[in-house]
Design a protein around this motif. Structure first.
Motif, PDB file in Angstrom:
ATOM      1  N   LEU A  92       0.728  -1.177  -0.027  1.00  0.00           N
ATOM      2  CA  LEU A  92      -0.019   0.277  -0.081  1.00  0.00           C
ATOM      3  C   LEU A  92       0.952   1.045   0.029  1.00  0.00           C
ATOM      4  N   ILE A  93       0.776   1.790  -1.091  1.00  0.00           N
ATOM      5  CA  ILE A  93       1.582   3.180  -1.272  1.00  0.00           C
ATOM      6  C   ILE A  93       0.831   4.269  -0.648  1.00  0.00           C
ATOM      7  N   VAL A 123      -7.284   6.950   0.062  1.00  0.00           N
ATOM      8  CA  VAL A 123      -7.479   5.587  -0.971  1.00  0.00           C
ATOM      9  C   VAL A 123      -6.922   4.463  -0.011  1.00  0.00           C
ATOM     10  N   GLY A 124      -5.756   4.557   0.564  1.00  0.00           N
ATOM     11  CA  GLY A 124      -5.010   3.696   1.111  1.00  0.00           C
ATOM     12  C   GLY A 124      -5.731   3.360   2.691  1.00  0.00           C
ATOM     13  N   ILE A 163       3.506   1.650   3.311  1.00  0.00           N
ATOM     14  CA  ILE A 163       4.424   2.606   2.875  1.00  0.00           C
ATOM     15  C   ILE A 163       3.938   4.057   3.010  1.00  0.00           C
ATOM     16  N   ASP A 164       4.616   4.600   4.115  1.00  0.00           N
ATOM     17  CA  ASP A 164       4.073   6.073   4.156  1.00  0.00           C
ATOM     18  C   ASP A 164       5.017   6.612   5.196  1.00  0.00           C
ATOM     19  N   VAL A 192       0.582  -7.487  -5.348  1.00  0.00           N
ATOM     20  CA  VAL A 192      -0.052  -6.731  -6.048  1.00  0.00           C
ATOM     21  C   VAL A 192       0.183  -5.167  -5.149  1.00  0.00           C
ATOM     22  N   VAL A 193       0.216  -4.180  -5.873  1.00  0.00           N
ATOM     23  CA  VAL A 193       0.659  -2.903  -5.258  1.00  0.00           C
ATOM     24  C   VAL A 193      -0.528  -1.655  -5.318  1.00  0.00           C
ATOM     25  N   ILE A 194      -1.095  -1.262  -4.561  1.00  0.00           N
ATOM     26  CA  ILE A 194      -2.135  -0.158  -4.555  1.00  0.00           C
ATOM     27  C   ILE A 194      -1.382   1.086  -4.296  1.00  0.00           C
TER      28      ILE A 194
END
Length: 254
Positions: free
Chosen positions: A35-36, A41-42, A60-61, A123-125
């Motif tokens: 999760l970027i 959204v995240g 990831i933040d 998967v990456v969001i």
């Protein structure tokens, strides 16, 4: 891969769903989703992914929780103001589902670290709100063959797309728009974040569980003010600097 009694009851509505069932739930449990950004959204996407039984979530933040976030970033509460988003978010997700492994990466994704941050993900969001970061995420996902779910929102409208190699996100947005709007400048209705975040989580779940038809190479456009939605196809750009034909020719030459 087996399930505990707790997991069997927890995921009961998935296990009886013909498109998921035991095999699909096993794939969810074995998966890692990156999760970027834990923003509009995240944050809701993370909640639904954890509830769905994704085996590992990589958060990831590098940001901290602000009071203005709480209008739409529902993984946080008032006591989290000033805390690191990945730390506060991880606590909420662990409380929701203790079976999910949480990887905390309090980093700002850049061209230098993007590959390391997406490597190993199924998967990456991407829920970030600046185009340079989106371009870095896209390039890393294309290079590593990782499906990318991209979500964005502003004012009353949102969009979700899935990119799996070619076309890629850069085919759709070749350059940063000079007049790009941000939620801090033009505003956003809070509940819209839940709609787009849930859609992004749903697309990730479909990709992993091999259910239905993901939005691969398509973009879903949602107008919350009108209550309408439409889907458009993203055409491959032969001149795309990330996945285009010219890029492939140069790669073969080197």
């Amino acid at each position: 891969m087996t399930f505990s009694e707790d997991e069997i009851e927890r995921y009961a509505r998935h296990l009886v769903l013909s498109e998921v069932g035991g095999p699909g739930q096993q794939r969810l449990k074995a998966a890692r989703v990156g999760l970027i950004g834990l923003g509009g959204v995240g944050a809701p996407a993370a909640l639904y992914l954890a509830a769905a039984g994704i085996g590992a979530l990589r958060l990831i933040d590098d940001d901290t929780v602000a009071l203005s976030n709480l209008q739409r970033q529902i993984v946080f509460d008032s006591a989290d103001i000033g805390r690191a988003k990945v730390v506060a978010g991880a606590e909420a997700l662990a409380a929701l589902n203790p079976h999910v492994a949480l990887e905390l990466r309090p980093e700002h994704l850049t061209a230098e670290n993007a590959a390391a941050l997406v490597e190993g993900c199924d998967v990456v969001i991407d829920g970030t709100d600046d185009f340079e970061t989106r371009f870095c995420v896209n390039a890393a996902c294309v290079a590593h063959g990782v499906p990318l779910v991209s979500g964005a929102l502003g004012r009353w409208s949102g969009q979700v797309g899935v990119f799996r190699g070619r076309p890629c996100y850069r085919c759709m947005v070749p350059d940063s728009p000079p007049d790009a709007e941000t939620c801090s400048r033009v505003g956003v209705i809070g509940a819209l974040a839940g709609v787009v975040g849930a859609m992004a989580a749903l697309e990730a779940i479909k990709l992993i569980a091999d259910a239905g038809e993901p939005l691969s190479g398509r973009l879903l456009l949602y107008d919350g003010l009108a209550g309408t939605a439409r889907t458009v196809r993203v055409a491959p750009d032969p001149d795309c600097p990330v996945c285009g034909q010219a890029k492939a020719v140069r790669s073969k030459a080197t």
